[in-house]
Scaffold this motif. Structure first.
Motif, mmCIF file in Angstrom:
data_model
loop_
_atom_site.group_PDB
_atom_site.id
_atom_site.type_symbol
_atom_site.label_atom_id
_atom_site.label_comp_id
_atom_site.label_asym_id
_atom_site.label_seq_id
_atom_site.Cartn_x
_atom_site.Cartn_y
_atom_site.Cartn_z
ATOM 1 N N ALA A 1 -60.075 13.317 61.834
ATOM 2 C CA ALA A 1 -59.457 12.193 62.528
ATOM 3 C C ALA A 1 -58.152 11.698 62.597
ATOM 4 O O ALA A 1 -57.607 12.819 62.117
ATOM 5 N N THR A 2 -57.220 10.986 62.785
ATOM 6 C CA THR A 2 -55.887 10.345 62.851
ATOM 7 C C THR A 2 -55.445 9.428 63.281
ATOM 8 O O THR A 2 -55.923 8.351 62.610
ATOM 9 N N ASN A 3 -53.924 9.340 62.810
ATOM 10 C CA ASN A 3 -53.283 8.069 62.868
ATOM 11 C C ASN A 3 -51.395 8.493 62.486
ATOM 12 O O ASN A 3 -51.267 9.391 62.620
ATOM 13 N N CYS A 4 -51.232 7.124 63.881
ATOM 14 C CA CYS A 4 -50.220 7.176 64.409
ATOM 15 C C CYS A 4 -49.209 6.179 64.347
ATOM 16 O O CYS A 4 -49.132 5.697 64.242
ATOM 17 N N GLU A 5 -48.587 6.152 62.572
ATOM 18 C CA GLU A 5 -47.387 5.651 62.254
ATOM 19 C C GLU A 5 -48.217 4.405 62.202
ATOM 20 O O GLU A 5 -47.733 3.088 62.190
ATOM 21 N N GLU A 6 -49.681 4.316 61.539
ATOM 22 C CA GLU A 6 -50.076 2.639 61.405
ATOM 23 C C GLU A 6 -49.887 2.846 59.722
ATOM 24 O O GLU A 6 -50.127 1.716 59.361
ATOM 25 N N LEU A 7 -49.703 3.687 58.793
ATOM 26 C CA LEU A 7 -48.919 3.188 57.009
ATOM 27 C C LEU A 7 -47.340 2.899 57.128
ATOM 28 O O LEU A 7 -47.093 2.583 57.028
ATOM 29 N N PHE A 8 -46.571 4.368 57.486
ATOM 30 C CA PHE A 8 -44.957 4.001 57.972
ATOM 31 C C PHE A 8 -44.991 4.797 58.539
ATOM 32 O O PHE A 8 -45.625 5.596 60.058
ATOM 33 N N ILE A 9 -43.665 3.743 59.702
ATOM 34 C CA ILE A 9 -43.320 4.087 60.418
ATOM 35 C C ILE A 9 -42.682 5.849 60.312
ATOM 36 O O ILE A 9 -41.990 6.240 59.504
ATOM 37 N N GLY A 10 -42.576 7.104 61.877
ATOM 38 C CA GLY A 10 -42.418 8.073 61.793
ATOM 39 C C GLY A 10 -43.793 9.361 61.949
ATOM 40 O O GLY A 10 -43.053 10.634 60.777
ATOM 41 N N ASP A 11 -44.404 8.697 60.650
ATOM 42 C CA ASP A 11 -45.059 9.833 60.432
ATOM 43 C C ASP A 11 -46.741 8.975 60.517
ATOM 44 O O ASP A 11 -47.799 8.799 61.220
ATOM 45 N N MET A 12 -47.342 10.702 61.066
ATOM 46 C CA MET A 12 -48.455 10.623 61.588
ATOM 47 C C MET A 12 -49.752 11.419 60.818
ATOM 48 O O MET A 12 -49.162 12.087 59.611
ATOM 49 N N GLY A 13 -51.150 11.216 60.398
ATOM 50 C CA GLY A 13 -51.867 12.260 60.126
ATOM 51 C C GLY A 13 -52.909 12.663 60.875
ATOM 52 O O GLY A 13 -53.581 11.782 61.844
ATOM 53 N N ILE A 14 -52.874 14.187 60.511
ATOM 54 C CA ILE A 14 -54.180 15.636 61.573
ATOM 55 C C ILE A 14 -55.417 15.068 59.645
ATOM 56 O O ILE A 14 -54.672 15.723 59.062
#
Length: 258
Positions: free
Chosen positions: A195-208
């Motif tokens: 799964a991914t998230n791109c700057e949805e929780l914090f600006i400048g931060d992604m998640g894989i």
């Protein structure tokens, strides 16, 4: 306080003490007695008795300058005992270390609590990260890669029910708040394994992230990397980092026997 009405064994005094401890957080590091009562949802008299007991036991004290109440280091024992005895953390330790080393990015292990994911282990690298996310921090499932990875192991009906019962605040301009849009990401995770998230929780931060499952195929945690947008594009992270995250999650899953 409602559980006490239906359960004769429910200890309301203990509930009040825990409510006092939970009243302190990053936004409220110190509190007056009145503020404790308001945040904990109890009378000032109940708050006074709970605070006094916790103060006597060494969990709460007064700030030397402001004389406001604050948590004391002894509180850490409560969380540390859970982490120290957790078999999943011990099993995941070498794989998280390897993931952080091979990716060059911070590797974390999170566990579900209600509609949030809680950090229970983390390996930092020397690389700069835009946001500090220490062990013990809670992040919402709906807008994080680890939350979506965990949700991907559940039936759609259960995921939809959980999302509908959860406030879905737009944390950034990029946050997905629509249940259907989040479900699409969850479904994609089932298909591709991460799964991914791109700057949805914090600006400048992604998640894989990828789910860790037990022998019955039930999710018990999620592994994720936090590549910043200053070093990675989402496409690059998916191409280079996602395979590493998937393999780490699978290795941890194979190593646990429950």
């Amino acid at each position: 306080m409602q559980p006490a009405l239906a359960d004769p064994l429910f200890n309301q005094s203990l509930e009040k003490g825990l409510a006092v401890l939970r009243a302190f957080d990053a936004a409220h590091p110190t509190l007056t007695l009145g503020e404790v009562a308001e945040l904990a949802g109890m009378s000032k008299g109940s708050a006074q008795r709970a605070v006094h007991t916790l103060q006597t036991l060494g969990y709460v004290g007064k700030h030397p300058q402001t004389r406001r109440f604050q948590l004391l280091p002894k509180v850490i024992d409560l969380g540390f005992n859970y982490l120290a005895a957790h078999p999943l953390i011990r099993a995941a330790h070498p794989y998280l270390s390897q993931l952080a080393q091979s990716s060059g990015e911070t590797a974390s292990l999170t566990e579900a609590v209600d509609a949030d994911m809680v950090y229970i282990a983390q390996f930092l690298t020397t690389q700069h990260i835009p946001v500090l996310t220490p062990v013990g921090m809670r992040i919402p499932m709906y807008c994080t890669s680890s939350g979506r990875a965990w949700l991907s192991t559940l039936p759609d009906a259960q995921v939809r029910s959980l999302l509908n019962s959860t406030p879905r605040t737009a944390r950034t301009p990029n946050t997905l708040t629509s249940v259907n849009a989040i479900l699409e990401h969850v479904a994609l995770c089932r298909k591709q394994g991460y799964a991914t998230n791109c700057e949805e929780l914090f600006i400048g931060d992604m998640g894989i992230a990828a789910p860790v499952v037990n022998s019955q195929g039930r999710a018990v945690a999620a592994v994720h990397l936090s590549p910043p947008t200053s070093r990675w594009s989402l496409q690059e992270a998916q191409t280079k980092l996602a395979p590493l995250v998937i393999e780490c999650a699978r290795a941890i899953s194979r190593s646990i026997a429950y």
